[in-house]
Enzyme design. Structure first.
Site, PDB file in Angstrom:
ATOM      1  N   HIS A  29       0.711  -1.212   0.026  1.00 11.87           N
ATOM      2  CA  HIS A  29       0.045  -0.043  -0.026  1.00 11.87           C
ATOM      3  C   HIS A  29       0.712   1.412   0.022  1.00 11.87           C
ATOM      4  O   HIS A  29       0.543   2.173   0.645  1.00 11.87           O
ATOM      5  CB  HIS A  29      -0.959  -0.001   1.151  1.00 11.87           C
ATOM      6  CG  HIS A  29      -1.986  -0.852   1.114  1.00 11.87           C
ATOM      7  ND1 HIS A  29      -3.130  -0.293   0.063  1.00 11.87           N
ATOM      8  CD2 HIS A  29      -2.689  -1.851   1.382  1.00 11.87           C
ATOM      9  CE1 HIS A  29      -4.275  -1.439   0.125  1.00 11.87           C
ATOM     10  NE2 HIS A  29      -3.893  -2.157   0.647  1.00 11.87           N
ATOM     11  N   ASP A  67       2.789   2.011  -3.453  1.00  8.05           N
ATOM     12  CA  ASP A  67       2.878   2.344  -4.704  1.00  8.05           C
ATOM     13  C   ASP A  67       2.127   3.472  -5.167  1.00  8.05           C
ATOM     14  O   ASP A  67       2.773   4.325  -5.730  1.00  8.05           O
ATOM     15  CB  ASP A  67       2.637   1.011  -5.427  1.00  8.05           C
ATOM     16  CG  ASP A  67       1.215   0.251  -5.384  1.00  8.05           C
ATOM     17  OD1 ASP A  67       0.392   0.859  -4.598  1.00  8.05           O
ATOM     18  OD2 ASP A  67       0.758  -0.325  -6.313  1.00  8.05           O
ATOM     19  N   SER A 109     -11.964 -18.302 -21.200  1.00  5.00           N
ATOM     20  CA  SER A 109     -11.224 -18.488 -20.341  1.00  5.00           C
ATOM     21  C   SER A 109     -11.600 -20.061 -19.706  1.00  5.00           C
ATOM     22  O   SER A 109     -12.731 -20.074 -19.230  1.00  5.00           O
ATOM     23  CB  SER A 109     -11.056 -17.570 -19.033  1.00  5.00           C
ATOM     24  OG  SER A 109     -10.495 -17.866 -18.037  1.00  5.00           O
ATOM     25  N   GLY A 136      -8.376 -13.508  -7.099  1.00  2.71           N
ATOM     26  CA  GLY A 136      -8.717 -12.730  -5.808  1.00  2.71           C
ATOM     27  C   GLY A 136      -7.896 -13.253  -4.465  1.00  2.71           C
ATOM     28  O   GLY A 136      -8.214 -12.920  -3.338  1.00  2.71           O
ATOM     29  N   SER A 154      -2.250 -11.426  -7.681  1.00  3.86           N
ATOM     30  CA  SER A 154      -2.228 -10.830  -8.758  1.00  3.86           C
ATOM     31  C   SER A 154      -2.688 -11.483  -9.997  1.00  3.86           C
ATOM     32  O   SER A 154      -1.957 -11.532 -11.183  1.00  3.86           O
ATOM     33  CB  SER A 154      -0.948  -9.858  -9.162  1.00  3.86           C
ATOM     34  OG  SER A 154      -1.173  -8.700  -9.873  1.00  3.86           O
ATOM     35  N   GLU A 162      -6.391  -1.637 -16.271  1.00  2.00           N
ATOM     36  CA  GLU A 162      -6.933  -2.330 -14.988  1.00  2.00           C
ATOM     37  C   GLU A 162      -7.385  -1.153 -14.607  1.00  2.00           C
ATOM     38  O   GLU A 162      -8.523  -0.906 -13.929  1.00  2.00           O
ATOM     39  CB  GLU A 162      -5.728  -2.863 -14.135  1.00  2.00           C
ATOM     40  CG  GLU A 162      -6.295  -3.300 -12.736  1.00  2.00           C
ATOM     41  CD  GLU A 162      -5.884  -4.501 -12.395  1.00  2.00           C
ATOM     42  OE1 GLU A 162      -5.090  -5.190 -12.758  1.00  2.00           O
ATOM     43  OE2 GLU A 162      -5.918  -4.635 -11.096  1.00  2.00           O
ATOM     44  N   ASP A 191       1.894  -4.519  -9.668  1.00  2.54           N
ATOM     45  CA  ASP A 191       1.604  -5.811 -10.069  1.00  2.54           C
ATOM     46  C   ASP A 191       1.883  -5.904 -11.580  1.00  2.54           C
ATOM     47  O   ASP A 191       2.417  -7.059 -12.037  1.00  2.54           O
ATOM     48  CB  ASP A 191      -0.201  -6.275 -10.260  1.00  2.54           C
ATOM     49  CG  ASP A 191      -0.459  -5.953  -8.696  1.00  2.54           C
ATOM     50  OD1 ASP A 191      -0.002  -5.741  -7.806  1.00  2.54           O
ATOM     51  OD2 ASP A 191      -1.824  -5.915  -8.632  1.00  2.54           O
TER      52      ASP A 191
HETATM   53  P1  ADP Z   1      -5.944 -10.583  -7.621  1.00  2.00           P
HETATM   54  O1  ADP Z   1      -5.214  -9.880  -9.054  1.00  2.00           O
HETATM   55  O2  ADP Z   1      -5.302 -10.159  -6.517  1.00  2.00           O
HETATM   56  O3  ADP Z   1      -6.131 -12.042  -8.264  1.00  2.00           O
HETATM   57  P2  ADP Z   1      -8.239  -9.056  -8.398  1.00  2.00           P
HETATM   58  O4  ADP Z   1      -9.646  -8.841  -8.132  1.00  2.00           O
HETATM   59  O5  ADP Z   1      -7.263  -7.885  -8.797  1.00  2.00           O
HETATM   60  O6  ADP Z   1      -7.470 -10.025  -7.629  1.00  2.00           O
HETATM   61  O7  ADP Z   1      -8.414  -9.932  -9.964  1.00  2.00           O
HETATM   62  C1  ADP Z   1      -9.226 -10.946  -9.941  1.00  2.00           C
HETATM   63  C2  ADP Z   1     -10.116 -10.903 -11.009  1.00  2.00           C
HETATM   64  O8  ADP Z   1      -9.033 -11.178 -12.444  1.00  2.00           O
HETATM   65  C3  ADP Z   1     -11.212 -11.793 -11.300  1.00  2.00           C
HETATM   66  O9  ADP Z   1     -12.179 -11.600 -10.604  1.00  2.00           O
HETATM   67  C4  ADP Z   1     -11.258 -12.139 -12.986  1.00  2.00           C
HETATM   68  O10 ADP Z   1     -12.272 -11.094 -13.306  1.00  2.00           O
HETATM   69  C5  ADP Z   1     -10.004 -11.744 -13.317  1.00  2.00           C
HETATM   70  N1  ADP Z   1      -9.220 -13.197 -13.654  1.00  2.00           N
HETATM   71  C6  ADP Z   1      -8.245 -13.441 -13.049  1.00  2.00           C
HETATM   72  N2  ADP Z   1      -7.615 -14.633 -13.576  1.00  2.00           N
HETATM   73  C7  ADP Z   1      -8.625 -15.128 -14.684  1.00  2.00           C
HETATM   74  C8  ADP Z   1      -8.916 -16.227 -15.420  1.00  2.00           C
HETATM   75  N3  ADP Z   1      -7.976 -17.455 -15.307  1.00  2.00           N
HETATM   76  N4  ADP Z   1     -10.015 -16.206 -16.150  1.00  2.00           N
HETATM   77  C9  ADP Z   1     -10.658 -15.187 -16.018  1.00  2.00           C
HETATM   78  N5  ADP Z   1     -10.546 -13.871 -15.288  1.00  2.00           N
HETATM   79  C10 ADP Z   1      -9.707 -14.127 -14.307  1.00  2.00           C
HETATM   80 MG    MG Z   2      -5.301  -7.777  -9.144  1.00  2.00          MG
END
Ligand code: ADP
Ligand code: MG
Length: 415
Positions: A47, A49, A80, A140, A144, A188, A200
């Site tokens: 926290h 960056d 996906s 999530g 990242s 993003e 990230d």
């Molecule tokens: P983090 O980056 O920490 O994992 P975020 O909330 O920033 O958490 O990002 C998660 C989001 O990224 C998911 O809710 C989805 O929308 C997207 N995402 C990540 N990986 C995939 C994947 N393999 N297929 C589809 N969506 C994905």
């Molecule tokens: Mg993320």
């Protein structure tokens, strides 16, 4: 009681095969290439960056694999393996920022946003593409997964569209990839609508195997710092609380707004520019803003100290004790002053420390997601067991564990 669950990284050949298979099933043909990009673990510098501070990420062995073929029109089709959704159909001429007519919803926004951002700079005349994702980065989890999917497409389009910023993945920390990261950040921030700070995407594109990336978020200049955990007799154990967070929601934005407000009151561009901590504390009336600023400024100092520690040599003896102190203090500051932890993160951290970890802290945005502990291989099992038991005793969902080592950056997977 069941054994602690580990999320293992796919070996690259399997990742490539899964992405190719997902592509074949969705589009009925073979993809022309596969590119991949890693999730990241931020060792310290949390926290800060978006306040221009330093951070120290490593790339994870867990990666997003993207199979892609260019088209002859301007259409995009996205699928996906980790999403229930059917194929998303878009047109490069219709994509736009959040809350514009071209708003893209759901996970596709992270990918569509990269194409949109690149075309903002390089012109709206590139071919469309079909793309299929397969990723083993937990979603999530504060590791990242979003930057991993963005950066897998960034390196793919960089090559297919003939932009040429990525260069060699053997020396990823140059100006080309810094520029490429900028488009993934815009994707993003502007198209997916999550105001994250840039750590990230820079980590996913620029981290070198066996190294941490000492990244200065004022200008995204960075240097590689050797981080040979195995030689130091250490392992990184990530604890994914499985408490889902969403960076697009209000908490993250509220902390960012606090930092921006404090910077405005203190008359600096970003909090990293504060040079007299005591004077800054006196100048702020709000208790809340004082706590936020205290976290940011102390975390900046800790992160610089940790980088110096890695420069000084192996994490053994006194250096290991100092590392433990810095990591533990980082968590306590995020919990008490920045208020972004949660009970599941605190229990993971407290339990790992009690079993003998060399430092443990939450990592990523917080409010769920992951913590990690620096451990010796001998205690990995007892830490996982103790954390799993502590969760079980509280009736919480079982955590998942990930063993991490500093891995390589986004790259073409097959030639
Ligand atoms: P983090 O980056 O920490 O994992 P975020 O909330 O920033 O958490 O990002 C998660 C989001 O990224 C998911 O809710 C989805 O929308 C997207 N995402 C990540 N990986 C995939 C994947 N393999 N297929 C589809 N969506 C994905
Ligand atoms: Mg993320």
């Amino acid at each position: 009681m069941s054994a602690p669950l580990f999320v293992r990284a796919a070996v690259p050949t399997d990742g490539v095969q899964h992405a190719r298979e997902t592509f074949r099933q969705a589009f009925g043909s073979d993809a022309t290439g596969v590119w991949s990009a890693p999730g990241r673990l931020n060792i310290i510098g949390e926290h800060v960056d978006y306040s221009g501070g330093p951070c120290l990420p490593i790339a994870l062995p867990h990666r997003a694999y993207l199979a892609l073929s260019a088209r002859t029109d301007r259409k995009i089709r996205l699928v996906s393996a980790q999403s229930q959704a059917a194929v998303t159909l878009l047109d490069l001429d219709d994509i736009g920022p959040k809350r514009s007519a071209g708003e893209v919803s759901g996970w596709s926004a992270y990918l569509a946003g990269v194409a949109w951002a690149l075309e903002e700079e390089y012109g709206r005349d590139h071919p469309g593409f079909d793309a299929a994702l397969w990723s083993c980065v937990p979603q999530g989890g504060g590791l990242s997964s979003s930057a991993a999917i963005e950066c897998s497409l960034a390196v793919a389009l960089d090559e297919v569209w003939g932009i040429g910023l990525a260069g060699s993945s053997a020396s990823p920390n140059g100006p080309g990839r810094t520029h490429l990261a900028h488009f993934a950040i815009r994707a993003e921030n502007e198209v997916a609508g999550a105001r994250t700070g840039g750590l990230d995407q820079n980590a996913s594109l620029r981290c070198r195997q066996g190294h941490a990336l000492a990244l200065d978020c004022r200008d995204f200049s960075a240097r590689d710092v050797p981080f040979d955990l195995a030689a130091d007799g250490l392992e990184i154990l990530i604890i994914d609380t499985q408490v889902s967070h969403s960076l697009a929601d209000g908490h993250y934005a509220a902390r960012r707004a606090d930092c921006e407000e404090a910077a405005r009151i203190l008359g600096v561009h970003q909090l990293v520019d504060v040079d007299d901590v005591e004077a800054a504390m006196r100048a702020l009336d709000s208790q809340r803003l004082r706590r936020r600023v205290r976290h940011v400024l102390s975390e900046i100092a800790r992160t610089r100290a940790f980088g110096d520690l890695l420069d000084a040599g192996a994490l053994t003896g006194t250096r290991r004790d100092v590392a433990r102190l810095l990591l533990d203090d980082s968590h306590d500051s995020l919990r008490d002053d920045f208020e972004v932890s949660c009970p599941q993160l605190d229990v993971a951290v407290d339990t790992a420390r009690a079993v003998g970890a060399y430092g443990s802290r939450m990592t990523g945005g917080g409010f769920g997601g992951s913590a990690f502990a620096l451990v010796t291989p001998e205690i990995t099992q007892s830490v996982t067991r103790a954390v799993a038991d502590a969760y079980d005793a509280r009736g919480w969902h079982s955590p998942r564990f990930i063993q991490a080592r500093p891995s390589g950056p986004a790259a073409r997977e097959d030639e």
